[in-house]
Design an enzyme around this catalytic site. Structure first.
Site, PDB file in Angstrom:
ATOM      1  N   ASP A 225       0.798  -1.148  -0.105  1.00 14.98           N
ATOM      2  CA  ASP A 225      -0.087   0.132  -0.010  1.00 14.98           C
ATOM      3  C   ASP A 225       0.745   1.278   0.226  1.00 14.98           C
ATOM      4  O   ASP A 225       1.839   1.344  -0.724  1.00 14.98           O
ATOM      5  CB  ASP A 225      -0.889   0.057   1.269  1.00 14.98           C
ATOM      6  CG  ASP A 225      -2.377   0.764   1.000  1.00 14.98           C
ATOM      7  OD1 ASP A 225      -2.394   1.688   0.599  1.00 14.98           O
ATOM      8  OD2 ASP A 225      -3.184  -0.503   0.748  1.00 14.98           O
ATOM      9  N   HIS A 256      -4.050   5.862   3.593  1.00 11.00           N
ATOM     10  CA  HIS A 256      -4.843   4.665   3.087  1.00 11.00           C
ATOM     11  C   HIS A 256      -3.888   3.201   3.760  1.00 11.00           C
ATOM     12  O   HIS A 256      -4.415   2.286   4.201  1.00 11.00           O
ATOM     13  CB  HIS A 256      -4.681   4.636   1.493  1.00 11.00           C
ATOM     14  CG  HIS A 256      -5.642   3.391   1.027  1.00 11.00           C
ATOM     15  ND1 HIS A 256      -5.190   2.148   0.858  1.00 11.00           N
ATOM     16  CD2 HIS A 256      -6.971   3.482   0.792  1.00 11.00           C
ATOM     17  CE1 HIS A 256      -6.117   1.152   0.369  1.00 11.00           C
ATOM     18  NE2 HIS A 256      -7.162   2.244   0.214  1.00 11.00           N
ATOM     19  N   SER A 421     -11.572  -1.705  -0.936  1.00  9.74           N
ATOM     20  CA  SER A 421     -10.088  -1.655  -0.216  1.00  9.74           C
ATOM     21  C   SER A 421     -10.316  -1.815   1.279  1.00  9.74           C
ATOM     22  O   SER A 421      -9.416  -1.916   2.065  1.00  9.74           O
ATOM     23  CB  SER A 421      -9.399  -0.410  -0.691  1.00  9.74           C
ATOM     24  OG  SER A 421     -10.025   0.687  -0.031  1.00  9.74           O
TER      25      SER A 421
END
Length: 1065
Positions: A225, A256, A421
């Site tokens: 990520d 994120h 996600s």
């Protein structure tokens, strides 16, 4: 700055002028800081050795994949040797250095910059015995699959992080200044109503396993990520952080990656599933969400080297033909890495699955909200990369919470996000926790884990399999199954029931009948016995005679080798001739035996064997009349990847690629459902026009065709229409000048892309219908209008250039969109012919209907549907009933003769032959290939069973030798919080006390919690009783005069996390 803004919300009497001045200085400081960041990023990227964009393209980099792992010196020698043999002594090339942790180890690929590489030099490279493949370096826009979680208005002392949708729902003007489209790689991303933030690990009952002492200990989990901060307070076991990008940082600048890692392994506040797991952070995305295939390949190799157990990939994209990436995913799972990936945020449209989640060896995860509804943003199946072979497979594999889930904030605290996600790390965290519960880790592999998850999943009512896969994640049942698991093979789906709706949609939406196209069901074989396997002999078809199993014929094709961990079983079902007039239900089953080498068998050559049964149940009806049967031409539809096939609506700049399959069960699903509701039977033609019996069908439906036609197809279609077959064509735009204008610099291949067709291949369609004096033009039109009292919208369609004089033609006033694209001018064209109806003159001949735009029946970007018009056209083609609303319309005009302007020609130098099933290169002038043979199915020889079939095929998928009763669980109460809306400003955090962390959470502690809670409550109650007694015993005082209250005004600034409080006397 956010902290300062919050502190300024305190109720102090500060002059408004001072407040405004302070805010302006803060705002200017933020703006300057942003500009500085942009400049630094631009300078940093400018220093990178990647090619620069110019009007004539760039010299791309190439990924050279080798047949094995070699040292850097050996790789350089192989490349030098191959390029020396190319005969091009002036060729300039160099190996691009890759400064990352994997550079110290042997690798199976090299990144090479070749200046103006010729096709011959690339072919010479591929001819080298140690070089497997040469592909362009791709900029990976497998975007992070999250979307905004709408928040209520925050109180003055609250912070809020917001994310903007990548695609607005409004018409926007064409971006013409740059002369090309920008491929964003981001597709539809629709906002969802706010869900209630909560601790997802506890809702899925992870605390039950925590009490048993299972917290993820000993399991290596990798998060690919945007990175993670070094000293984030939520994590206690970050084993390694690595950076694979061109940014010189390991930290997460986006938030994120931190959120994803928190869902998996946070130890406090918003708790993760496996807080004691060993976290390996791979920073593969920049803060701008940019990555390259080579970054992933190096990181994947390093993950294999580190023997990662579970890998979360909350990314996805439509490019399933990025071969180095796909091959490396296979290699990862072959090395026992359990990969979990987000299925995509392109719902509710069907056919929008993202790669790599659409691969069979990967656990693809969809999203639901906390009320168990499929999230609107969650992508739907089927897999489209298998459509040319017949039909797609079931995906997602499983769904779980992905809307309004709480996870770790960038630096501290918790935040809420939505998207697949978010759902992906929920499953990855659950998988990590499950792996830690298994004593014999050798039993855990990508196949056995997927088998346990799908066998234990809870099916959601009223939802089909292309939306929910096998159902909702059930952590506790998965634990029970996994801890009594024995290696075996299984099937996904585990049965075929064409009578079970809605779960088995679309199979259940239409019964089968004699003479129809075979129904194809593509089943996945999961092999938990080993990474490789094979099917012994041939699958066996066993019909149940008491349940009329002999009324159906079955053909089976399958993978010769099951690798890695999976294969396919394609089942074609047709009705036997003796059931042409019969109606009823028929049943049988297919038996398949799978063998795999025994990895730990003492005797050499030992094998494991598993036999699985695929029950089949179908509804048969008498063959419908010809007039009710519609044949959909799928063979002549092409889409991205591999080529640039543009969208049919040029207004959709952010989604320029046609990538949804153009199938009646994907982006034409609503049209299919409508035709079924009107009583039509719709079949799919997946072969050339020469391969169907036209006497069985009333209408052939061609929509948005991009493929060329074989000469034999053109001849046969003319003959079929003379004998009574009717034809409906929905075309789209085609203009070579516009095609050159809408070229774009593709961020994947890092090359300029020129479309090889328009929205449809109009020159090919004109060749098909020219014998009747018909043709489409290269005009490009757009606009709203009314037809037969229905509101219509023409979205980048073409016009009819030529039509027989005795036909019916409808014209409307539309905007010239081609003029807008080419010259940035706006003009309205009167009397644009858009619809034509024609009865062929031959005795008993069919009818032809033409319409210049397909967007009104395409789910992708439809604004106003025209299903009513499709009904009217089918009434005309099937029953020769001319709709009065069209034949007597005031918009009827004389048919055009085609003399006003030349007909469209094929784009010179196009590369359609590279992707075409019809064309092949021939001395610079592509020619049709030889006509392929029609598909021939080899029907299985039945082995009838004179026994009763099971009445209900749907049961929770039972794996062999699994007895859930043998797996004991602690006697704990299931965690089932009630669902209620949050009040504005109310915290959604349900924090577990800091002293009771999962790593120290045993059953004794769980039993003492109620005692301490009761004692604490008694202390608080006693305190309030004492205070109340004291207040009553004090003498009453005279109340002071109440001052005029201060008026408070809290101001939120849109697009900013700043908040100001102004006070007025």
């Amino acid at each position: 700055t956010v902290k300062d803004a919050n502190e300024s919300c305190m109720r102090f009497k500060i002059s408004p002028l001072r407040h405004i001045t302070t805010f302006l200085f803060q705002y200017i400081a933020m703006f300057c800081h942003l500009i500085l960041d942009i400049c630094v990023t631009w300078i940093d990227e400018a220093r990178q050795p990647y090619c620069t964009v110019s009007s004539d393209g760039c010299s791309p980099q190439y990924i050279i994949a080798f047949t094995g792992y070699f040292s850097a010196k050996a790789r350089s020698l192989y490349i030098s040797s191959a390029l020396r043999n190319s005969g091009d002594g002036a060729l300039e090339w160099h190996i691009v250095p890759r400064q990352n942790p994997a550079s110290d180890f042997p690798s199976d690929f090299e990144l090479v910059h070749i200046h103006q590489a010729s096709p011959s030099s690339l072919l010479t490279l591929e001819d080298h015995p140690y070089i497997k493949r040469v592909t362009p370096q791709r900029k990976v826009f497998r975007m992070l699959k999250y979307i905004p979680s709408p928040e209520p208005a925050a109180p003055c002392n609250a912070t809020r992080q917001s994310w903007q949708s990548s695609r607005p729902f409004r018409r926007t003007s064409l971006s013409l200044g740059s002369g090309f489209w920008h491929a964003t790689g981001r597709h539809s991303s629709r906002r969802l109503l706010r869900a209630i933030p909560r601790h997802v690990a506890q809702i899925l009952q992870a605390d039950v396993l925590w009490q048993m002492g299972h917290t993820g200990s000993g399991v290596k989990v990798a998060v690919f990520d945007t990175g993670l901060s070094e000293k984030h307070p939520h994590f206690k076991n970050v084993k390694e952080r690595t950076n694979w990008t061109n940014e010189k940082t390991l930290d997460d600048g986006l938030g994120h990656g931190t959120f994803v890692a928190g869902v998996i392994a946070s130890m406090r506040e918003c708790q993760g599933f496996a807080p004691d797991s060993e976290l390996h952070i791979f920073r593969v995305f920049t803060n701008n969400q940019v990555s390259y295939t080579s970054w992933f390949l190096d990181a994947f190799n390093y993950a294999i080297l580190k023997k990662i157990d579970v890998l979360n990939l909350s990314i996805g994209g439509p490019d399933f033909m990025d071969h180095p990436f796909v091959d490396k995913v296979w290699e990862l799972t072959a090395n026992r890495v359990i990969m979990v990936s987000a299925i995509g945020n392109d719902g509710p449209l069907y056919g929008t699955l993202n790669n790599p989640a659409d691969q069979m060896d990967v656990i693809g995860v969809g999203g639901i909200d906390f009320e168990d509804n499929i999230a609107r943003f969650s992508s739907r199946g089927m897999t489209t990369w298998e459509l040319p072979g017949g039909y797609g497979r079931v995906k997602p594999d499983i769904v779980t919470y992905g809307s309004g889930v709480r996870g770790s904030g960038l630096k501290e605290g918790c935040r809420s996000l939505s998207g697949t996600s978010v759902a992906s790390p929920v499953v990855a965290g659950a998988v990590t926790l499950l792996v830690s519960t298994v004593l014999n880790r050798e039993l855990v592999n990508p196949a056995s884990m997927k088998q346990a998850l799908i066998a234990s999943a809870r099916r959601l009512p009223g939802v089909n399999m292309f939306e929910q896969g096998h159902g909702k994640l059930d952590l506790i049942r998965a634990y029970q199954i996994l801890n009594s698991y024995k290696p075996q093979a299984s099937l996904s789906p585990s049965y075929i029931d064409l009578t079970e709706c809605p779960y088995m949609w679309p199979y259940c939406s239409q019964p089968i009948y004699y003479g129809g196209m075979p129904t194809i069901v593509n089943v996945t074989i999961l092999n938990g016995m080993g990474v490789t396997g094979r099917i012994v002999d041939k699958p066996i078809w066993q019909p149940y005679l008491p349940q009329n199993g002999d009324h159906i014929d079955v053909a089976v094709s399958y993978s010769p080798v099951l690798w890695p961990w999976a294969g396919y079983l394609a089942v074609s079902i047709s009705v036997a001739k003796k059931a042409a007039s019969w109606e009823g239900v028929a049943q049988g089953h297919v038996m398949v035996t799978v063998v795999s080498p025994a990895e730990n068998d003492v005797k050499a050559g030992g094998e494991l064997t598993s036999t699985v049964k695929l029950p089949i149940k179908v509804k048969i009806v008498p063959t419908p009349p010809r007039s009710k049967r519609v044949l959909w031409d799928q063979y002549h539809n092409l889409r991205y990847p591999p080529g640039y096939f543009p969208r049919d609506n040029l207004r959709m700049k952010n989604d320029p690629l046609d990538w949804n399959g153009d199938h009646i069960h994907t982006n034409f699903r609503d049209m299919y459902q409508h035709l079924r509701s009107m009583g039509y039977f719709v079949e799919v033609l997946g072969a050339p026009i020469t391969c169907f019996d036209a006497s069985q069908y009333g209408t052939l439906l061609m929509v948005d065709s991009e493929e060329e036609y074989f000469p034999e197809e053109i001849t046969k279609l003319r003959r079929d229409i003379d004998n009574g077959l009717s034809l409906i064509i929905f075309s789209d735009w085609y203009n070579t000048s516009v095609m050159r204008k809408v070229k774009f610099y593709d961020e994947n291949t890092r090359q300029w892309w020129m479309p090889d067709t328009g929205g449809a291949n109009v020159p090919a369609l004109n060749d098909l219908i020219s014998v009747w004096g018909m043709a489409f033009s290269d005009g490009l039109y757009e606009g709203d209008f009314t037809l037969a009292d229905h509101d219509m919208y023409y979205a980048s369609g073409c016009s009819i250039a030529r039509f027989p004089e005795d036909g019916i033609v409808i014209a409307k006033n539309l905007k010239d969109q081609g003029l807008e694209v080419l010259k940035q001018e706006t003009a309205v064209v009167e009397g644009v012919p858009i619809l034509g109806l024609y009865q062929t003159p031959s005795d008993g001949g069919g009818r032809i209907a033409l319409y210049g735009d397909s967007n009104c029946i395409d789910d992708s970007h439809r604004q106003k549907d025209c299903f009513w018009m499709l009904d009217a056209l089918l009434q005309y083609t099937s029953y020769s009933m001319t709709p009065p609303s069209l034949s007597h319309s005031h918009s009827r005009v004389a048919p055009p003769t085609g003399t006003e302007r030349p007909l469209p020609q094929r784009l010179e130098g196009n590369h359609l032959y590279r992707y075409s099933k019809v064309l092949e290169p021939h001395l610079g002038d592509p020619k049709p290939r030889p006509l392929p043979a029609c598909p021939h199915l080899s029907w299985a020889k039945p082995q009838p069973l004179n026994e009763t079939a099971p009445s209900n095929l749907w049961k929770h998928q039972k794996l062999l030798s699994v007895d859930l009763d043998k797996v004991a669980l602690p006697n704990v109460r299931a965690y089932r919080p009630q669902v209620r809306p949050l009040s504005p400003g109310e915290s959604g955090a349900w924090d577990i006390p800091g002293g009771i962390m999962p790593g120290r959470y045993n059953q004794d502690v769980g039993q003492t919690i109620p005692v301490f809670a009761f004692l604490g409550a008694m202390v608080v109650l006693s305190f309030f009783v004492v205070q109340l007694t004291k207040s009553k015993s004090k003498p009453k005082r005279r109340k002071p005069r109440i001052k005029r209250p201060t008026q408070t005004h809290c101001l939120h600034f849109p697009g900013s996390s700043l908040t100001k409080l102004f006070l007025y006397e």
